[in-house]
Design a protein around this motif. Structure first.
Motif, PDB file in Angstrom:
ATOM      1  N   GLY A  17     -18.800  24.011  30.108  1.00 65.48           N
ATOM      2  CA  GLY A  17     -17.821  24.195  29.045  1.00 65.48           C
ATOM      3  C   GLY A  17     -16.391  24.269  29.550  1.00 65.48           C
ATOM      4  O   GLY A  17     -15.512  24.743  28.832  1.00 65.48           O
ATOM      5  N   PHE A  18     -16.126  23.779  30.798  1.00 66.16           N
ATOM      6  CA  PHE A  18     -14.747  23.834  31.291  1.00 66.16           C
ATOM      7  C   PHE A  18     -13.853  22.909  30.486  1.00 66.16           C
ATOM      8  O   PHE A  18     -14.280  21.881  29.974  1.00 66.16           O
ATOM      9  CB  PHE A  18     -14.668  23.536  32.803  1.00 66.16           C
ATOM     10  CG  PHE A  18     -14.897  22.103  33.202  1.00 66.16           C
ATOM     11  CD1 PHE A  18     -13.834  21.230  33.383  1.00 66.16           C
ATOM     12  CD2 PHE A  18     -16.184  21.631  33.438  1.00 66.16           C
ATOM     13  CE1 PHE A  18     -14.037  19.912  33.777  1.00 66.16           C
ATOM     14  CE2 PHE A  18     -16.406  20.312  33.829  1.00 66.16           C
ATOM     15  CZ  PHE A  18     -15.329  19.448  33.998  1.00 66.16           C
ATOM     16  N   ALA A  19     -12.611  23.301  30.346  1.00 66.44           N
ATOM     17  CA  ALA A  19     -11.615  22.520  29.598  1.00 66.44           C
ATOM     18  C   ALA A  19     -11.122  21.386  30.501  1.00 66.44           C
ATOM     19  O   ALA A  19     -10.240  21.579  31.332  1.00 66.44           O
ATOM     20  CB  ALA A  19     -10.467  23.416  29.152  1.00 66.44           C
ATOM     21  N   ASP A  20     -11.717  20.214  30.341  1.00 62.39           N
ATOM     22  CA  ASP A  20     -11.505  19.099  31.276  1.00 62.39           C
ATOM     23  C   ASP A  20     -10.060  18.626  31.365  1.00 62.39           C
ATOM     24  O   ASP A  20      -9.616  18.180  32.413  1.00 62.39           O
ATOM     25  CB  ASP A  20     -12.440  17.924  30.965  1.00 62.39           C
ATOM     26  CG  ASP A  20     -12.659  17.698  29.492  1.00 62.39           C
ATOM     27  OD1 ASP A  20     -11.742  17.946  28.687  1.00 62.39           O
ATOM     28  OD2 ASP A  20     -13.771  17.271  29.141  1.00 62.39           O
ATOM     29  N   TRP A  21      -9.280  18.752  30.319  1.00 63.31           N
ATOM     30  CA  TRP A  21      -7.906  18.247  30.330  1.00 63.31           C
ATOM     31  C   TRP A  21      -6.933  19.175  31.069  1.00 63.31           C
ATOM     32  O   TRP A  21      -5.867  18.757  31.479  1.00 63.31           O
ATOM     33  CB  TRP A  21      -7.407  18.032  28.889  1.00 63.31           C
ATOM     34  CG  TRP A  21      -7.273  19.304  28.116  1.00 63.31           C
ATOM     35  CD1 TRP A  21      -6.153  20.069  27.970  1.00 63.31           C
ATOM     36  CD2 TRP A  21      -8.302  19.997  27.405  1.00 63.31           C
ATOM     37  NE1 TRP A  21      -6.412  21.185  27.214  1.00 63.31           N
ATOM     38  CE2 TRP A  21      -7.737  21.163  26.849  1.00 63.31           C
ATOM     39  CE3 TRP A  21      -9.664  19.737  27.181  1.00 63.31           C
ATOM     40  CZ2 TRP A  21      -8.474  22.068  26.092  1.00 63.31           C
ATOM     41  CZ3 TRP A  21     -10.385  20.643  26.417  1.00 63.31           C
ATOM     42  CH2 TRP A  21      -9.790  21.790  25.879  1.00 63.31           C
TER      43      TRP A  21
ATOM     44  N   GLY B 238      -9.593  26.714  32.136  1.00 68.50           N
ATOM     45  CA  GLY B 238     -10.232  27.568  31.145  1.00 68.50           C
ATOM     46  C   GLY B 238     -11.494  26.911  30.626  1.00 68.50           C
ATOM     47  O   GLY B 238     -12.044  26.006  31.237  1.00 68.50           O
ATOM     48  N   GLY B 239     -11.936  27.362  29.484  1.00 71.02           N
ATOM     49  CA  GLY B 239     -13.148  26.801  28.894  1.00 71.02           C
ATOM     50  C   GLY B 239     -13.873  27.844  28.071  1.00 71.02           C
ATOM     51  O   GLY B 239     -13.341  28.917  27.777  1.00 71.02           O
ATOM     52  N   THR B 240     -15.110  27.525  27.764  1.00 76.32           N
ATOM     53  CA  THR B 240     -15.884  28.358  26.842  1.00 76.32           C
ATOM     54  C   THR B 240     -16.782  29.383  27.523  1.00 76.32           C
ATOM     55  O   THR B 240     -17.462  30.139  26.833  1.00 76.32           O
ATOM     56  CB  THR B 240     -16.768  27.455  25.960  1.00 76.32           C
ATOM     57  OG1 THR B 240     -17.647  26.701  26.815  1.00 76.32           O
ATOM     58  CG2 THR B 240     -15.932  26.521  25.115  1.00 76.32           C
ATOM     59  N   ALA B 241     -16.802  29.428  28.862  1.00 78.74           N
ATOM     60  CA  ALA B 241     -17.812  30.249  29.535  1.00 78.74           C
ATOM     61  C   ALA B 241     -17.259  31.320  30.464  1.00 78.74           C
ATOM     62  O   ALA B 241     -18.014  31.896  31.247  1.00 78.74           O
ATOM     63  CB  ALA B 241     -18.759  29.333  30.313  1.00 78.74           C
ATOM     64  N   TRP B 242     -15.965  31.612  30.390  1.00 77.25           N
ATOM     65  CA  TRP B 242     -15.421  32.589  31.330  1.00 77.25           C
ATOM     66  C   TRP B 242     -15.839  34.020  31.047  1.00 77.25           C
ATOM     67  O   TRP B 242     -15.647  34.899  31.881  1.00 77.25           O
ATOM     68  CB  TRP B 242     -13.897  32.469  31.423  1.00 77.25           C
ATOM     69  CG  TRP B 242     -13.553  31.396  32.386  1.00 77.25           C
ATOM     70  CD1 TRP B 242     -12.954  30.200  32.119  1.00 77.25           C
ATOM     71  CD2 TRP B 242     -13.837  31.387  33.781  1.00 77.25           C
ATOM     72  NE1 TRP B 242     -12.853  29.444  33.257  1.00 77.25           N
ATOM     73  CE2 TRP B 242     -13.395  30.158  34.304  1.00 77.25           C
ATOM     74  CE3 TRP B 242     -14.436  32.281  34.662  1.00 77.25           C
ATOM     75  CZ2 TRP B 242     -13.524  29.814  35.641  1.00 77.25           C
ATOM     76  CZ3 TRP B 242     -14.561  31.946  35.994  1.00 77.25           C
ATOM     77  CH2 TRP B 242     -14.103  30.727  36.470  1.00 77.25           C
TER      78      TRP B 242
ATOM     79  N   SER C  92     -18.367  19.486  30.753  1.00 77.52           N
ATOM     80  CA  SER C  92     -17.090  19.934  30.213  1.00 77.52           C
ATOM     81  C   SER C  92     -17.124  20.021  28.688  1.00 77.52           C
ATOM     82  O   SER C  92     -18.056  19.539  28.039  1.00 77.52           O
ATOM     83  CB  SER C  92     -15.978  18.976  30.635  1.00 77.52           C
ATOM     84  OG  SER C  92     -16.075  17.762  29.909  1.00 77.52           O
ATOM     85  N   MET C  93     -16.056  20.579  28.128  1.00 78.38           N
ATOM     86  CA  MET C  93     -15.933  20.635  26.672  1.00 78.38           C
ATOM     87  C   MET C  93     -15.934  19.243  26.067  1.00 78.38           C
ATOM     88  O   MET C  93     -16.406  19.042  24.951  1.00 78.38           O
ATOM     89  CB  MET C  93     -14.644  21.374  26.290  1.00 78.38           C
ATOM     90  CG  MET C  93     -14.693  22.860  26.569  1.00 78.38           C
ATOM     91  SD  MET C  93     -13.117  23.696  26.249  1.00 78.38           S
ATOM     92  CE  MET C  93     -13.083  23.688  24.462  1.00 78.38           C
ATOM     93  N   GLY C  94     -15.425  18.275  26.799  1.00 78.47           N
ATOM     94  CA  GLY C  94     -15.380  16.898  26.334  1.00 78.47           C
ATOM     95  C   GLY C  94     -16.643  16.110  26.620  1.00 78.47           C
ATOM     96  O   GLY C  94     -16.721  14.918  26.316  1.00 78.47           O
TER      97      GLY C  94
END
Length: 193
Positions: free
Chosen positions: A11-15, A73-77, A45-47
């Motif tokens: 779920g990392f924020a790839d951008w 960042g992302g959804t899993a921290w 990733s999120m994307g």
């Protein structure tokens, strides 16, 4: 060639690290971008990009090889298993290796005390305090897209270009007019003369 490690979670924020990774990987910079995660299982990733990490926490490079740790960042921290990333951050801090975190990765840093003594930012102070109950850095919080203080660079989730600018400047990849031009293109786009 020194390595810039990008820490990945599911779920990392790839951008958030993409602007700077492309610049760091260009020939002649003296850097190569490598990925690290808690383990070597593919991270999505999120994307929807599936990435196989180069390193895990057991076999990361020595401090003499690492130029910087970037944490998107992302959804899993807030997941318990990702709190293991504290070990690589601690390692970097102990060896004066710069750490750059953006979006909810700043919340992760705040929860582990890494923001208690440096100017920093995040996804608003109330968000940071709500997501990081052990955060004690209120006095150092700055309302800004990205903040650079010593070996720490932090940014909010909408500050990926500013975050990248600080990283490129810290690593001396671009400076002066070249850095201003790069920033202008990615922040404002191309405009006719």
């Amino acid at each position: 060639m020194k390595k810039v490690l990008v820490f990945l979670t599911d779920g990392f924020a790839d951008w958030e690290a993409s602007y700077v990774s492309a610049e760091l990987n260009k020939p002649g910079t003296g850097y190569e971008v490598k990925t690290i995660a808690i383990d070597k299982a593919p991270k999505v990733s999120m994307g929807g990009f599936k990435v196989l990490p180069d390193y895990d926490l057991k076999d990361h490079c020595s401090h003499t090889e690492i130029a910087m740790l970037i944490i998107p960042g992302g959804t899993a921290w807030r997941n318990a298993d990702n709190q293991q990333a504290k070990t690589i951050v601690t390692y970097c801090v102990q060896h004066d290796i710069p750490v750059a975190a953006i979006c909810d990765a700043t919340t992760f840093l705040g929860n582990h005390g890494f923001l208690d003594a440096n100017k920093h930012t995040g996804n608003t102070l109330p968000y940071l305090k709500q997501g990081a109950p052990d955060y004690r850095g209120d006095d150092y919080y700055v309302d800004a897209q990205s903040v650079w203080d010593g070996n720490l660079i932090t940014a909010n989730g909408s500050g990926a270009v500013e975050f990248s600018r600080h990283i490129l400047e810290k690593l001396n990849v671009l400076k002066g007019e070249a850095l201003d031009e790069w920033y202008g293109i990615f922040k404002h786009g191309y405009f006719p003369a």
